[in-house]
Design a protein around this motif. Structure first.
Motif, PDB file in Angstrom:
ATOM      1  N   THR A   1      47.372  12.421   7.779  1.00 18.27           N
ATOM      2  CA  THR A   1      46.723  12.914   6.560  1.00 18.27           C
ATOM      3  C   THR A   1      46.616  14.427   6.618  1.00 18.27           C
TER       4      THR A   1
ATOM      5  N   SER B   1      44.842  17.321   4.672  1.00 17.28           N
ATOM      6  CA  SER B   1      43.801  17.559   3.677  1.00 17.28           C
ATOM      7  C   SER B   1      42.797  18.562   4.229  1.00 17.28           C
TER       8      SER B   1
ATOM      9  N   LEU C   1      46.068  22.034  -0.426  1.00 18.65           N
ATOM     10  CA  LEU C   1      45.265  20.987   0.199  1.00 18.65           C
ATOM     11  C   LEU C   1      43.802  21.043  -0.220  1.00 18.65           C
TER      12      LEU C   1
ATOM     13  N   ALA D   1      46.409  12.278  -4.454  1.00 21.13           N
ATOM     14  CA  ALA D   1      47.256  12.281  -3.263  1.00 21.13           C
ATOM     15  C   ALA D   1      48.676  11.816  -3.561  1.00 21.13           C
TER      16      ALA D   1
ATOM     17  N   LYS E   1      40.883  12.995  -2.656  1.00 17.30           N
ATOM     18  CA  LYS E   1      41.444  13.859  -3.689  1.00 17.30           C
ATOM     19  C   LYS E   1      42.751  13.245  -4.164  1.00 17.30           C
TER      20      LYS E   1
ATOM     21  N   SER F   1      43.551  20.736   9.424  1.00 22.56           N
ATOM     22  CA  SER F   1      43.950  20.071   8.178  1.00 22.56           C
ATOM     23  C   SER F   1      44.700  18.776   8.419  1.00 22.56           C
TER      24      SER F   1
ATOM     25  N   THR G   1      45.842  15.861  -1.532  1.00 22.22           N
ATOM     26  CA  THR G   1      45.981  15.283  -0.195  1.00 22.22           C
ATOM     27  C   THR G   1      47.394  14.751  -0.030  1.00 22.22           C
TER      28      THR G   1
END
Length: 547
Positions: free
Chosen positions: A60, A62, A105, A70, A68, A41, A109
């Motif tokens: 990051t 996600s 998640l 964020a 998405k 992730s 994000t």
């Protein structure tokens, strides 16, 4: 002499013990790469390089590469606040070890830029320590055409740049009656007469009557952004967004329309107390106050911060010129919040006879709290004996016939405690971050109503509603016109044709629980697809069968 050397080594050892758990840039990079290798992730990339050639890392979190809604979390913009970088790193670590994170998640994000100003991390670990906000840019701080001609000198050879106090009849400082180590401005209304001049530790190299005014301290990235830039102010840069670090962060913010809001760990605080609505500043040609609907949203976020996450007693740290937090709101149209992330806890006063005897302020007088004295008390309670260099007499070449003493707070100490003191704050901010993600806008639609008006003619009606606790995006986004607006669109297939209605509708931000109804007349059977939402909410698609 031996006594002074012993004191120096005790102070230096204590300072290193207190701050040796702060990460260098190299160790930060290593930890971030470890995070990426341990979790699917987590991904890591550079969004640019500092003027000193260091990567500005983006982490990051996600579950997929698909954009998405964020949140962007930034830290380490002002070099004096390295605690923000450490908090951010611990926050990422805790999130990656949270089994419930995968659910969040899947829909959201998280972007992290733990050190926007990586050059300042290197300065933090210099052998000679002085508080440096800026990057590695060579700057002419006094704008006289020369660079670095009047820097710092370590007059007492303790490894720290603190202050010099000079006994002088022209001075406007006195010792605080509450703690003689602290100097305060003399108040003539209280019959106070100044005794000291207070200067930065060093000498007047260029003999212009100023001390250390051109140490070439670099550009403070948190003064170099585009909103309300402090023109010709020390540390603000030769022009707005002059630094590669500034441009790298702005480019990322503007190019990622899915960023709903920004959280900055820095030297400002608009989370403990939400911004107030001021119709004059919000309605001026150049908007300098939060818009009314955004203030309502900020009040909700502030409650999440102070009540849900129980992060209380935050210091009043007003916004400063040219900082990132303000630019993200006023110029990029994003909800933008800032917090130092850590502050010393308040001492609980015991209700005993001692308290009863304490003199209370007279009616109409304000009980002023000196933050420096409060910090010294906090340090003593926590057995940190290395935060202040006691005043020591020296011979100062610029004041040969006056008493001169060196002393003051150890550089970085007040804003950057040993990292063990950050742990409780990190856990609370993790809870706040999760609450904020859950409060983000959530687009829902009614079941489409399909009415057959003729053999091959249909009316389609749908309602779109925001079921989140926050608007679909900040109201100011409609002013700056650099946000993805709410869009509801119908896509026809086969022999279907639009008889009445628009192919797509654009509208401004949907407030919490606000809804909008859309209707179309379509001829032809088959499947029609309705999509609704925007970058900060995600797009919801619904299939409608016409038969």
């Amino acid at each position: 002499m031996r006594k002074h050397l012993l004191l120096f080594f005790i102070l230096m050892f204590g300072f290193l013990q207190a701050q040796d758990d702060y990460l260098t840039y190299e160790n930060l990079s290593k930890r971030l790469k470890e995070f990426e290798s341990k979790s699917k992730s987590c991904s890591l990339k550079s969004i640019g390089k500092s003027i000193g050639g260091k990567d500005i890392w983006l982490v990051t979190l996600s579950s997929s590469e698909k954009p998405k809604p964020a949140l962007l979390i930034t830290a380490g913009i002002d070099g004096k606040h390295q605690a923000g970088t450490q908090i951010t790193l611990k926050l990422i670590d805790q999130l990656l070890n949270d089994a419930s994170l995968s659910k969040l998640l899947a829909e959201k994000t998280l972007y992290f830029v733990p050190s926007v100003n990586p050059d300042a991390m290197e300065a933090y670990f210099n052998k000679l320590k002085f508080e440096r906000s800026g990057n590695a840019t060579k700057t002419d701080d006094d704008r006289d055409g020369k660079i670095g001609e009047d820097g710092f000198e370590d007059l007492n050879q303790d490894g720290f740049i603190t202050h010099v106090r000079i006994e002088d009849v022209t001075g406007n400082y006195i010792e605080s009656p509450d703690d003689a180590r602290i100097l305060i401005k003399a108040d003539p209304s209280k019959n106070q007469v100044g005794k000291y001049r207070l200067l930065s530790e060093g000498i007047d190299n260029d003999k212009d009557g100023k001390f250390n005014e051109d140490a070439s301290e670099g550009v403070n990235i948190d003064k170099n952004f585009t909103f309300d830039h402090a023109v010709f102010e020390k540390g603000s840069g030769v022009y707005v967004a002059s630094e590669p670090e500034t441009r790298a962060l702005l480019d990322f913010l503007y190019l990622n329309q899915n960023i709903f809001g920004v959280l900055t760990f820095g030297m400002n605080n608009n989370l403990s107390e939400a911004p107030k609505f001021d119709s004059k500043s919000a309605g001026s040609r150049i908007i300098k106050g939060w818009l009314e609907n955004d203030v309502k949203a900020a009040e909700h976020v502030s409650k999440l911060y102070t009540e849900k996450a129980a992060i209380k007693d935050g210091p009043k740290l007003p916004m400063t010129k040219g900082n990132f937090a303000q630019t993200a709101y006023y110029h990029a149209g994003k909800f933008s919040f800032s917090t130092p992330g850590w502050w010393m806890e308040k001492e609980e006063v015991k209700k005993d006879s001692t308290e009863a005897k304490t003199e209370k302020p007279k009616k109409g007088e304000k009980s002023e709290v000196n933050p420096e004295i409060e910090f010294l008390k906090w340090a003593e309670r926590n057995q940190l004996n290395n935060v202040f260099v006691n005043w020591t007499t020296i011979k100062h070449p610029d004041f040969p016939n006056q008493k001169a003493e060196v002393g003051g707070f150890v550089p970085y100490g007040m804003n950057n405690p040993p990292t063990k003191f950050l742990d409780d704050s990190v856990s609370k901010h993790k809870l706040f971050l999760e609450e904020l993600m859950n409060a983000m806008p959530k687009i829902e639609t009614s079941i489409p109503l399909v009415e057959k008006l003729d053999n091959n003619l249909f009316r389609i009606t749908i309602k779109v509603v925001n079921k989140g606790m926050l608007p679909t995006y900040a109201e100011i986004g409609d002013k700056v016109r650099f946000v993805s607006r709410m869009k509801t669109e119908i896509k026809l297939s086969g022999n279907q044709k639009m008889v009445s209605g628009r192919k797509y509708f654009l509208r401004n931000a949907l407030q919490p629980d606000e809804s909008e109804e859309y209707s179309w007349l379509v001829s032809g059977s088959g499947t029609a697809t309705i999509s609704t939402g925007c970058a900060t909410t995600g797009i919801k698609e619904i299939k409608v069968e016409l038969k």
